[in-house]
Write a protein that holds these residues in place. Structure first.
Motif, mmCIF file in Angstrom:
data_model
loop_
_atom_site.group_PDB
_atom_site.id
_atom_site.type_symbol
_atom_site.label_atom_id
_atom_site.label_comp_id
_atom_site.label_asym_id
_atom_site.label_seq_id
_atom_site.Cartn_x
_atom_site.Cartn_y
_atom_site.Cartn_z
ATOM 1 N N GLU A 453 0.839 -1.211 0.000
ATOM 2 C CA GLU A 453 0.000 0.000 0.000
ATOM 3 C C GLU A 453 0.878 1.267 0.000
ATOM 4 O OE1 GLU A 453 -2.988 -0.365 2.997
ATOM 5 O OE2 GLU A 453 -3.947 1.515 2.411
ATOM 6 N N LYS A 539 -7.662 -0.491 -1.392
ATOM 7 C CA LYS A 539 -6.288 -0.394 -0.901
ATOM 8 C C LYS A 539 -5.346 0.184 -1.975
ATOM 9 C CE LYS A 539 -2.778 -3.578 0.714
ATOM 10 N NZ LYS A 539 -2.484 -4.987 0.900
ATOM 11 N N HIS A 540 -5.661 -0.130 -3.216
ATOM 12 C CA HIS A 540 -4.757 0.301 -4.293
ATOM 13 C C HIS A 540 -5.217 1.564 -5.011
ATOM 14 C CE1 HIS A 540 -2.166 -3.102 -3.788
ATOM 15 N NE2 HIS A 540 -3.231 -3.876 -3.713
#
Ligand code: HDD
Length: 727
Positions: A453, A539-540
């Motif tokens: 992350e 998350k990305h």
């Protein structure tokens, strides 16, 4: 070529000891004064005619001389590099300043008495071997240090970041940028659908895109480029303590570029512009030089930054961690043979020596696999390390054996370890004896196919780069994006790119969109298709802009703290004609020479030109075979036949291009009728010319003409001139 002449002819100081050059000597072949022979050493009596049954009869199969010649020719080519196919190389040396022993035990970086031989290869990435040097592209900057402890390769670029974060994406990136597979168009260009389609779905590329669209992608010369190792590596000292390190090379002549319109025209006028420039300057003794520097980060500071040190799409701004100079590198000898040296040299980021180690940067980790693998198909054998340009100067002994084209004759009956029949030689080296020991790093983790992350801030450093540029440089980025994206046929791709740009800078996106006839729609969440099928999208998701970055002058070529006003090695075109004033020519020519620059005489024809005193001066080029894009500045001395110049379209175009490309232009005041014919002529008459930036008129009253000319040439370009240019 005769043996004794070789070093001199290639510009090398004959007494300059270089152990790698001695090491190459045993493979050099000199045919001067020798008989022509077959590969088997049989003297050849006639290599013009095949052996035939009668003068007009069929050829005979038994003609071993013809068969050998043609067979060898049929197999002369090897596969070109899958990337970086087009390149140029040179030999030289590296000398350490001796100030990093606290950080690394690498002897070649510490011992000031050692002159480490190097071979450097510069390259473009996307084009084939025969493509133009002036493509908009990243430039490879690969250095092989032949150290006494083995070869260390720094396989870097002229930009400090990369398009992608994980080596797994490299084949996709390269497929996208290379010519499209259905029609193999376009050559050596990123300006096409597949490249921008890929980029528009990969927000992690945005920082690199800013660099690739800047003038860094069209250097003036290989000699005027910075070099970067890109990844964070490790230095390891004799106590085993590790320090993170980034490698930098800063050119002594400053970092300079051409302008885009000029790049396009150079590609037509001289596709070998960079190759020629490097070769000729080394031949002339203008040895290119760089200062080698490092950014050092103590291990304990690894997590101190607002980006991840393992992320190759990030720089450490020089204002945060300054670059410490640790040595200098000079290139002083051209290769004797392009294929044997420049083409066969094989670099590998995994070639390291004790004191230098890797980090877990996932791009670097993948590269550690790729480079040996590619040499196996390109050079055809695991013995590529035996090719003269690749073999180390350090002694090499191991139990690796055989394979295609093995050169070494390993003596003895053991080729395994442990062995008792040869006292277990070759023996392992203890660390204290110089044995390579990998850094003692603790790794404890789950096996996952995931991106960290901490790699998700894709826009902040892109914005940092853009905001650190001068207005002129920003405009060039905007124009480059307009050019590239206007060549993209799929409108949805253009739109996605404008959307991504708006995450970096709204005004930048708006200006690019205007050039494409698009509106910037309200910012959408940027797409990130470069994640796994089961990845947690949230998350990305790219992080929003981090506003904590201060602009960095080191990122701008114009504001760069290392900028220099030297005019060394610059070339000025003198547009001459019969009856040219010898006094005018010599005055500026001598002044330029005194500062390390040179004059090139361009005349109406090849051969010689008669001066006003009746002397002959040799024309280096003719108007019809030259162009101002190949020079750094233009001077028109007094020419008797000035009307002929004023009526010559090549001369007018020469001057107009120099004007458009913001180069210094000097005229003797007697050349008014010529000036009137050029685009400078409509700037309001001779008395107004003094207000036009970078245009100098040499009259009896302007005594400082040569000084002013040299001063302006030292600025590289007169950027204020861009106010007159409409595109
Ligand atoms: Fe690479 C050649 C630089 C990422 C795979 N690379 C090559 C060359 C340079 C670089 C300068 C030419 C060397 C020469 O002159 O012979 N490459 C880079 C940089 C990268 C990078 C600075 C990112 C920071 N490369 C990269 C990745 C991969 C490769 C991620 C594969 C996973 N590169 C190669 C290659 C090449 C190569 C296919 C082609 C010819 C060669 O290696 O010898 O293996």
């Amino acid at each position: 070529m005769k043996k004794k002449d070789s070093a001199k002819a290639s510009g090398a100081p004959v007494n300059d000891a270089n152990v790698k050059l001695d090491n190459l000597e045993r493979n050099r072949e000199y045919s001067d004064g020798q008989f022509l022979t077959t590969d088997q050493g049989v003297r050849i009596n006639n290599d013009h005619d095949t052996l035939k049954a009668g003068e007009r009869g069929p050829s005979l199969l038994e003609d071993f001389i013809m068969r050998e010649k043609i067979t060898h020719f049929d197999h002369e080519r090897i596969p070109e590099r899958i990337v970086h196919a087009r390149g140029s190389g040179a030999h030289g040396y590296f000398e350490a300043y001796g100030n990093v022993s606290n950080y690394t035990k690498a002897a070649f970086l510490n011992d000031t008495s050692i002159k480490t031989p190097v071979f450097v290869r510069f390259s473009t990435v996307a084009g084939f071997r025969g493509s133009t040097d002036l493509a908009r592209d990243v430039r490879g900057f690969a250095i092989k240090f032949y150290t006494q402890e083995g070869n260390f390769d720094m396989v870097g670029n002229n930009m400090p970041v990369f398009f992608i974060q994980d080596a797994m994406k490299f084949p996709d990136l390269i497929h996208a940028v290379k010519p499209e597979p259905h029609n193999e168009i376009p050559q050596a260009q990123s300006a096409h659908d597949t490249f921008w389609d890929f980029i528009s779905l990969m927000p992690e590329s945005m920082h690199m895109i800013m660099w690739a669209m800047s003038d860094r992608a069209i250097p003036r010369s290989y000699r005027m480029m910075e070099g970067f190792g890109i990844h964070t590596f490790r230095f390891v000292n004799s106590e085993g303590k590790s320090t993170f390190v980034k490698f930098h090379l800063k050119p002594k002549l400053g970092t300079h570029a051409v302008v885009w319109d000029e790049a396009l025209k150079i590609s037509g006028n001289d596709p070998d512009f960079h190759r020629r420039d490097l070769y000729e300057n080394i031949e002339m003794g203008n040895f290119p030089e760089w200062e080698f520097g490092v950014q050092l980060v103590p291990e304990e500071d690894e997590h101190k930054f607002n980006f991840d040190l393992l992320d190759p799409t990030k720089i450490i701004p020089e204002e945060m961690v300054p670059v410490t100079p640790i040595g200098r590198m000079v290139l002083n000898r051209n290769p004797d043979n392009f294929f044997a040296e420049t083409e066969q040299v094989a670099f590998h980021p995994g070639h390291v020596v004790p004191g230098i180690d890797f980090t877990n940067d996932p791009l670097l980790q993948g590269r550690l696999f790729s480079y040996t693998d590619t040499q196996l198909s390109r050079l055809g054998s695991p013995n590529f390390h035996e090719i003269p340009i690749n073999r180390p100067v350090a002694p090499m002994h191991n139990n690796q054996r055989d394979g295609h084209m093995r050169q070494e004759i390993n003596v003895g009956k053991t080729h395994y370890s442990p062995n008792s029949l040869n006292d277990n030689y070759p023996a392992q080296a203890k660390e204290s004896e110089g044995g390579y020991v990998s850094h003692y790093e603790r790794v404890e983790a789950h096996k996952v196919r995931e991106r960290s992350e901490s790699f998700s801030d894709h826009f902040s450093q892109a914005a940092l780069f853009y905001n650190s540029q001068t207005t002129v440089e920003q405009n060039h980025i905007i124009n480059a994006l307009r050019f590239e994206l206007s060549k993209v046929e799929t409108v949805a791709v253009r739109e996605r790119m404008v959307g991504l740009l708006s995450q970096v800078d709204k005004k930048l996106a708006k200006k690019v969109a205007e050039g494409l006839g698009l509106a910037v729609s309200k910012p959408e969440k940027p797409m990130n298709k470069g994640v796994g099928a089961d990845a947690d999208q949230k998350k990305h998701e790219p992080k929003p802009l981090d506003k904590n970055y201060e602009p960095s002058d080191a990122l701008s070529m114009v504001k760069n703290p290392t900028v220099t006003n030297t005019i060394e090695t610059r070339q000025v075109a003198f547009l001459c004609g019969d009856g040219v004033s010898e006094k005018s020519v010599n005055a500026l020519k001598d002044a330029l020479k005194a500062k390390g620059a040179s004059a090139k005489i361009i005349g109406p024809h090849a051969g010689s030109i008669k001066t006003d005193t009746g002397k002959d001066i040799k024309a280096d080029f003719a108007f019809f075979s030259s162009s101002s894009v190949l020079f750094d500045a233009v001077y028109v001395p007094t020419v008797k036949s000035s009307d002929a110049l004023a009526k010559n379209d090549n001369v007018i175009e020469f001057i107009n291009n120099a004007f458009r490309h913001c180069k210094v232009i000097g005229f003797d005041s007697t050349m008014e009728n010529l000036i009137k014919m050029t685009s400078i002529g409509d700037k309001g008459g001779m008395d107004k010319l003094k207000d036009v930036p970078g245009v100098l008129v040499n009259s009896n009253t302007s005594k400082n003409f040569t000084d002013d000319f040299i001063k302006l040439l030292g600025q590289h370009r007169i950027w204020e001139r861009e106010q007159y240019i409409t595109e």
